[in-house]
Motif scaffolding. Structure first.
Motif, PDB file in Angstrom:
ATOM      1  N   ARG A  29      -0.871   1.581  24.466  1.00 32.66           N
ATOM      2  CA  ARG A  29       0.781   1.186  24.263  1.00 32.66           C
ATOM      3  C   ARG A  29       1.596   1.508  24.741  1.00 32.66           C
TER       4      ARG A  29
ATOM      5  N   GLY B  37      -0.655  -1.230  19.673  1.00 26.74           N
ATOM      6  CA  GLY B  37      -0.440  -2.158  21.316  1.00 26.74           C
ATOM      7  C   GLY B  37       0.526  -3.214  21.624  1.00 26.74           C
TER       8      GLY B  37
ATOM      9  N   PRO C  72       0.558   0.653  16.348  1.00 24.00           N
ATOM     10  CA  PRO C  72      -0.424   1.278  17.196  1.00 24.00           C
ATOM     11  C   PRO C  72      -1.332   0.735  17.507  1.00 24.00           C
TER      12      PRO C  72
ATOM     13  N   THR D 227       5.554  -1.290  20.537  1.00 24.61           N
ATOM     14  CA  THR D 227       4.410  -1.405  20.069  1.00 24.61           C
ATOM     15  C   THR D 227       4.215  -0.393  19.176  1.00 24.61           C
TER      16      THR D 227
END
Length: 127
Positions: free
Chosen positions: A66, A116, A114, A112
């Motif tokens: 992330r 990434g 969740p 980002t």
């Protein structure tokens, strides 16, 4: 020959979690007419264009982090005011990289989702 970018598609692993981010945190409107594909997903409107979320556990495009990296693969959404996006992210306690005086000539904000996936929001620079 080429007319427009119709949609961008991103891979997500948990559709409910992704919908909370794209729908609740960012405030994108989900489109009701997604076809009955044999896999879960959701479509969102971005102006006249679309963002498609696709659940694909075996995808090779997931970054595995992330961490916000503006040089990594990403897509950009032009917004009226990046400060409005910043306020939504602040309200949700969501981390971002805000560049109001970017060398690009516009205000850039990177975040980002969740899974990434890197998103850029950009608008005219604030004076």
């Amino acid at each position: 020959m080429y007319e427009a970018l119709h949609h961008a598609a991103v891979v997500v692993t948990d559709l409910a979690r992704a919908k909370r981010f794209y729908g609740d945190v960012l405030g994108l409107a989900e489109l009701p007419d997604r076809p009955a594909f044999p896999f879960p997903g959701a479509w969102y409107a971005i102006g006249a264009d679309q963002l498609h979320l696709i659940v694909h556990e075996g995808a090779k495009t997931l970054r595995g982090t992330r961490g916000i990296d503006s040089r990594d693969g990403h897509f950009a959404i032009r917004v009226r005011d990046a400060g409005e996006v910043r306020a939504r992210l602040d309200a949700a306690g969501w981390a971002y990289d805000d560049r109001p005086q970017s060398v690009t000539g516009w205000h850039q904000l990177f975040v980002t989702d969740p899974d990434g996936n890197v998103l850029e929001f950009n608008s005219r620079k604030s004076e």
